[in-house]
Structures are given as C-alpha cells and as structure tokens.
Motif scaffolding. Structure first.
Motif, PDB file in Angstrom:
ATOM      1  N   GLY A  11       0.560  -1.010  -0.338  1.00  0.00           N
ATOM      2  CA  GLY A  11       0.357   0.639  -0.212  1.00  0.00           C
ATOM      3  C   GLY A  11       0.710   1.177  -0.205  1.00  0.00           C
ATOM      4  O   GLY A  11       2.086   1.858   0.591  1.00  0.00           O
ATOM      5  N   PHE A  12       0.489   2.425  -1.122  1.00  0.00           N
ATOM      6  CA  PHE A  12       1.587   3.501  -1.069  1.00  0.00           C
ATOM      7  C   PHE A  12       0.939   4.368   0.122  1.00  0.00           C
ATOM      8  O   PHE A  12      -0.471   4.263   0.681  1.00  0.00           O
ATOM      9  CB  PHE A  12       1.292   3.937  -2.288  1.00  0.00           C
ATOM     10  N   GLY A  13       2.188   4.923   0.552  1.00  0.00           N
ATOM     11  CA  GLY A  13       1.607   5.945   1.633  1.00  0.00           C
ATOM     12  C   GLY A  13       2.648   4.610   2.894  1.00  0.00           C
ATOM     13  O   GLY A  13       2.772   5.748   4.229  1.00  0.00           O
ATOM     14  N   ASP A  14       2.422   3.315   3.058  1.00  0.00           N
ATOM     15  CA  ASP A  14       3.205   3.253   4.093  1.00  0.00           C
ATOM     16  C   ASP A  14       4.954   3.287   3.858  1.00  0.00           C
ATOM     17  O   ASP A  14       5.382   2.972   2.523  1.00  0.00           O
ATOM     18  CB  ASP A  14       2.968   1.112   4.200  1.00  0.00           C
ATOM     19  N   ASP A  15       5.518   2.728   4.822  1.00  0.00           N
ATOM     20  CA  ASP A  15       7.307   2.871   4.898  1.00  0.00           C
ATOM     21  C   ASP A  15       7.843   1.287   5.267  1.00  0.00           C
ATOM     22  O   ASP A  15       6.464   0.361   5.977  1.00  0.00           O
ATOM     23  CB  ASP A  15       7.718   3.538   5.436  1.00  0.00           C
ATOM     24  N   TYR A  16       8.264   1.151   4.377  1.00  0.00           N
ATOM     25  CA  TYR A  16       8.829  -0.527   4.565  1.00  0.00           C
ATOM     26  C   TYR A  16      10.438  -0.615   4.361  1.00  0.00           C
ATOM     27  O   TYR A  16      11.245   0.439   3.482  1.00  0.00           O
ATOM     28  CB  TYR A  16       7.952  -1.970   4.273  1.00  0.00           C
ATOM     29  N   TRP A  17      10.727  -1.411   5.656  1.00  0.00           N
ATOM     30  CA  TRP A  17      12.604  -1.877   5.597  1.00  0.00           C
ATOM     31  C   TRP A  17      12.957  -2.754   4.234  1.00  0.00           C
ATOM     32  O   TRP A  17      11.885  -4.000   3.778  1.00  0.00           O
ATOM     33  CB  TRP A  17      12.944  -1.955   6.189  1.00  0.00           C
ATOM     34  N   ILE A  18      13.584  -2.784   3.524  1.00  0.00           N
ATOM     35  CA  ILE A  18      14.000  -4.055   2.507  1.00  0.00           C
ATOM     36  C   ILE A  18      15.588  -4.181   3.115  1.00  0.00           C
ATOM     37  O   ILE A  18      16.453  -3.751   3.100  1.00  0.00           O
ATOM     38  CB  ILE A  18      14.522  -3.725   0.732  1.00  0.00           C
ATOM     39  N   GLU A  19      15.759  -5.334   3.774  1.00  0.00           N
ATOM     40  CA  GLU A  19      17.122  -6.112   3.996  1.00  0.00           C
ATOM     41  C   GLU A  19      18.064  -7.077   3.288  1.00  0.00           C
ATOM     42  O   GLU A  19      17.277  -7.581   2.117  1.00  0.00           O
ATOM     43  CB  GLU A  19      15.625  -7.100   5.255  1.00  0.00           C
ATOM     44  N   ASP A  20      19.510  -7.032   3.527  1.00  0.00           N
ATOM     45  CA  ASP A  20      20.227  -7.820   2.857  1.00  0.00           C
ATOM     46  C   ASP A  20      19.977  -8.707   3.854  1.00  0.00           C
ATOM     47  O   ASP A  20      19.397  -9.373   4.571  1.00  0.00           O
ATOM     48  CB  ASP A  20      21.851  -7.269   2.960  1.00  0.00           C
ATOM     49  N   ASP A  21      21.077 -10.004   2.969  1.00  0.00           N
ATOM     50  CA  ASP A  21      20.916 -11.557   3.315  1.00  0.00           C
ATOM     51  C   ASP A  21      21.383 -11.520   4.773  1.00  0.00           C
ATOM     52  O   ASP A  21      21.106 -12.779   5.184  1.00  0.00           O
ATOM     53  CB  ASP A  21      21.697 -12.176   2.690  1.00  0.00           C
ATOM     54  N   ARG A  22      21.893 -10.930   4.851  1.00  0.00           N
ATOM     55  CA  ARG A  22      22.484 -10.926   6.645  1.00  0.00           C
ATOM     56  C   ARG A  22      21.387 -10.150   7.612  1.00  0.00           C
ATOM     57  O   ARG A  22      21.207 -10.221   9.331  1.00  0.00           O
ATOM     58  CB  ARG A  22      23.814 -10.195   6.666  1.00  0.00           C
ATOM     59  N   GLY A  23      19.975  -9.923   7.222  1.00  0.00           N
ATOM     60  CA  GLY A  23      19.382  -9.557   8.005  1.00  0.00           C
ATOM     61  C   GLY A  23      19.528  -8.030   8.839  1.00  0.00           C
ATOM     62  O   GLY A  23      18.835  -7.025   9.209  1.00  0.00           O
ATOM     63  N   ASN A  24      20.925  -6.930   7.360  1.00  0.00           N
ATOM     64  CA  ASN A  24      20.764  -5.769   8.267  1.00  0.00           C
ATOM     65  C   ASN A  24      19.300  -4.581   6.478  1.00  0.00           C
ATOM     66  O   ASN A  24      19.257  -5.123   6.108  1.00  0.00           O
ATOM     67  CB  ASN A  24      22.083  -5.189   7.139  1.00  0.00           C
ATOM     68  N   LYS A  25      20.056  -3.900   7.677  1.00  0.00           N
ATOM     69  CA  LYS A  25      18.903  -2.418   6.608  1.00  0.00           C
ATOM     70  C   LYS A  25      19.410  -2.498   5.800  1.00  0.00           C
ATOM     71  O   LYS A  25      20.480  -1.804   5.573  1.00  0.00           O
ATOM     72  CB  LYS A  25      18.203  -1.674   7.325  1.00  0.00           C
ATOM     73  N   ALA A  26      18.948  -2.343   4.194  1.00  0.00           N
ATOM     74  CA  ALA A  26      19.349  -1.520   3.379  1.00  0.00           C
ATOM     75  C   ALA A  26      18.830  -0.230   2.546  1.00  0.00           C
ATOM     76  O   ALA A  26      19.555   0.194   2.148  1.00  0.00           O
ATOM     77  CB  ALA A  26      20.224  -3.065   2.230  1.00  0.00           C
ATOM     78  N   PHE A  27      17.742  -1.123   2.193  1.00  0.00           N
ATOM     79  CA  PHE A  27      16.728   0.600   1.905  1.00  0.00           C
ATOM     80  C   PHE A  27      15.352   0.936   2.509  1.00  0.00           C
ATOM     81  O   PHE A  27      15.419  -0.546   3.191  1.00  0.00           O
ATOM     82  CB  PHE A  27      16.332  -0.435   0.232  1.00  0.00           C
ATOM     83  N   LEU A  28      15.155   1.834   2.503  1.00  0.00           N
ATOM     84  CA  LEU A  28      13.743   2.152   2.956  1.00  0.00           C
ATOM     85  C   LEU A  28      13.016   2.164   1.688  1.00  0.00           C
ATOM     86  O   LEU A  28      12.988   3.932   1.183  1.00  0.00           O
ATOM     87  CB  LEU A  28      13.661   2.927   4.219  1.00  0.00           C
ATOM     88  N   VAL A  29      11.499   1.228   1.711  1.00  0.00           N
ATOM     89  CA  VAL A  29      10.795   2.603   0.831  1.00  0.00           C
ATOM     90  C   VAL A  29       9.984   2.806   1.782  1.00  0.00           C
ATOM     91  O   VAL A  29       9.167   2.352   2.672  1.00  0.00           O
ATOM     92  CB  VAL A  29      10.339   1.394   0.502  1.00  0.00           C
ATOM     93  N   ASP A  30       9.747   4.541   1.147  1.00  0.00           N
ATOM     94  CA  ASP A  30       9.127   5.536   1.598  1.00  0.00           C
ATOM     95  C   ASP A  30       7.828   6.175   0.753  1.00  0.00           C
ATOM     96  O   ASP A  30       7.811   6.340  -0.224  1.00  0.00           O
ATOM     97  CB  ASP A  30       9.937   6.869   1.947  1.00  0.00           C
ATOM     98  N   GLY A  31       6.941   5.456   0.954  1.00  0.00           N
ATOM     99  CA  GLY A  31       5.483   5.688   0.254  1.00  0.00           C
ATOM    100  C   GLY A  31       4.633   7.455   0.979  1.00  0.00           C
ATOM    101  O   GLY A  31       5.102   7.194   1.791  1.00  0.00           O
ATOM    102  N   LYS A  32       4.453   7.691  -0.870  1.00  0.00           N
ATOM    103  CA  LYS A  32       4.086   8.940  -0.248  1.00  0.00           C
ATOM    104  C   LYS A  32       2.844   9.288  -0.217  1.00  0.00           C
ATOM    105  O   LYS A  32       2.006   9.172  -1.589  1.00  0.00           O
ATOM    106  CB  LYS A  32       4.825   9.894  -1.913  1.00  0.00           C
ATOM    107  N   ALA A  33       1.677   9.344   0.423  1.00  0.00           N
ATOM    108  CA  ALA A  33       0.167   8.977   0.638  1.00  0.00           C
ATOM    109  C   ALA A  33      -0.426  10.876   0.399  1.00  0.00           C
ATOM    110  O   ALA A  33       0.556  11.781   0.440  1.00  0.00           O
ATOM    111  CB  ALA A  33      -0.207   8.953   1.605  1.00  0.00           C
ATOM    112  N   MET A  34      -2.014  10.415   0.032  1.00  0.00           N
ATOM    113  CA  MET A  34      -2.018  11.774   0.234  1.00  0.00           C
ATOM    114  C   MET A  34      -1.880  12.797  -1.463  1.00  0.00           C
ATOM    115  O   MET A  34      -1.061  14.066  -1.412  1.00  0.00           O
ATOM    116  CB  MET A  34      -2.161  12.790   1.468  1.00  0.00           C
ATOM    117  N   ARG A  35      -1.396  11.230  -2.410  1.00  0.00           N
ATOM    118  CA  ARG A  35      -0.987  12.444  -3.693  1.00  0.00           C
ATOM    119  C   ARG A  35      -1.619  12.161  -5.121  1.00  0.00           C
ATOM    120  O   ARG A  35      -2.412  11.017  -4.362  1.00  0.00           O
ATOM    121  CB  ARG A  35       0.406  11.908  -4.582  1.00  0.00           C
ATOM    122  N   LEU A  36      -2.194  13.000  -5.986  1.00  0.00           N
ATOM    123  CA  LEU A  36      -2.538  12.561  -7.609  1.00  0.00           C
ATOM    124  C   LEU A  36      -2.336  11.042  -7.833  1.00  0.00           C
ATOM    125  O   LEU A  36      -3.658  10.137  -7.835  1.00  0.00           O
ATOM    126  CB  LEU A  36      -2.455  13.995  -7.948  1.00  0.00           C
TER     127      LEU A  36
END
Length: 164
Positions: A11-36
């Motif tokens: 769901g856009f507007g949600d933020d969630y982390w993407i981890e590498d294969d060792r469980g370390n945080k690698a990327f953050l997906v920052d969803g932008k809510a309330m946009r056209l």
C-alpha cells in the motif's frame, strides 16, 4: 546478492525496510500518501533518496517512471503485444531495454537484458508471508534499480488485476 522485501500489501503511504541477506537494513521504501498519483522513494539507511518512483499520468497504458537525482532513468509498462499479461518492458534512457516476465503476482519472475539474467524475484525459499527475495545475479548490476523495477512491476500487475 540477495535482498528481502517484506511487503505491507504494497500500500502506498506505507514505509518499510528492505534487508540484505544477513538481516541488515539496506533500503527504506518511503511511500508518499495523499498524492494524486502513486509515488514513493527508495532511500539508503541514512535517509538519502536514491530513486524516485512515480506513476506517469495521462498515458494509454499504465506506466511507472524511475528517476535518479531528478533525471528520468527508466520507464516501465506492460508489453503491448504480449499474450501473457505478466510480461513487462523496462526502457532505460540510454536505449537499453530490460524484459521482466514470470508470475508477477506470485512474486516469481525474472529481470533480463538481452537474454542474460540480471535478477530473480522469488518467494520460493522464504517461509514468511508477504516477503519475497530479490536475488541480484550480476555483480555489476545496480541493486537499487533492480529492486525499484521489481516493486514497480508488482504495482502495475496488481493495478491491472484489480482493474483500476
């Protein structure tokens, strides 16, 4: 190089982390809510925006655009004459085209360039629901771009399924 994406039903507007294969945080997906239009950012662990992803407005076919530092990097859309609904084309600005095919909604698909495998997206070996792996096969590939492509293709396939 393998990354784990734990979806929140994407769901856009949600933020969630993407981890590498060792469980370390690698990327953050920052969803932008309330946009056209649907849009989100892929950030590194320090919060720096690596890639912007947005839905292209007013097109005949649903299209997602990937940008880096304000410059368009890629355009993603379903293949026009594909008999399979799960076949997408990624057009990079340098003229390179990537093919994405497989069971997109099942999170079992591949990203290829000219028949060469770049990444495999799969749930096959994962036991956690709503999680899939992005296996970057080539050493010289851009993991952030391939993850962004995977997320875009899934979003387009889900929109297509829902008939939006």
């Amino acid at each position: 190089m393998r990354f784990l994406v734990r979806e929140r039903l994407l769901g856009f507007g949600d933020d969630y982390w993407i981890e590498d294969d060792r469980g370390n945080k690698a990327f953050l997906v920052d969803g932008k809510a309330m946009r056209l239009r649907e849009t989100f950012e892929l950030k590194d662990t320090q919060g720096q925006v690596l890639i912007d992803i947005r839905q292209k407005m007013f097109t005949l076919r649903d299209t997602m655009v990937i940008e880096r530092e304000g410059e368009q990097l890629a355009r993603i859309r379903r293949k026009r004459l594909s008999l399979l609904r799960n076949h997408y084309r990624v057009s990079l600005v340098d003229g390179t085209e990537l093919d994405v095919s497989g069971k997109i909604l099942d999170r079992e698909f591949a990203i290829e360039y000219d028949g060469e495998l770049l990444a495999v997206i799969s749930r096959r070996f994962l036991h956690v629901r709503e999680t899939y792996g992005v296996d970057v096969v080539r050493e010289d590939a851009d993991p952030a771009l391939l993850i962004a492509i995977a997320v875009c293709v899934i979003q387009l396939a889900e929109k297509d399924r829902d008939g939006d």
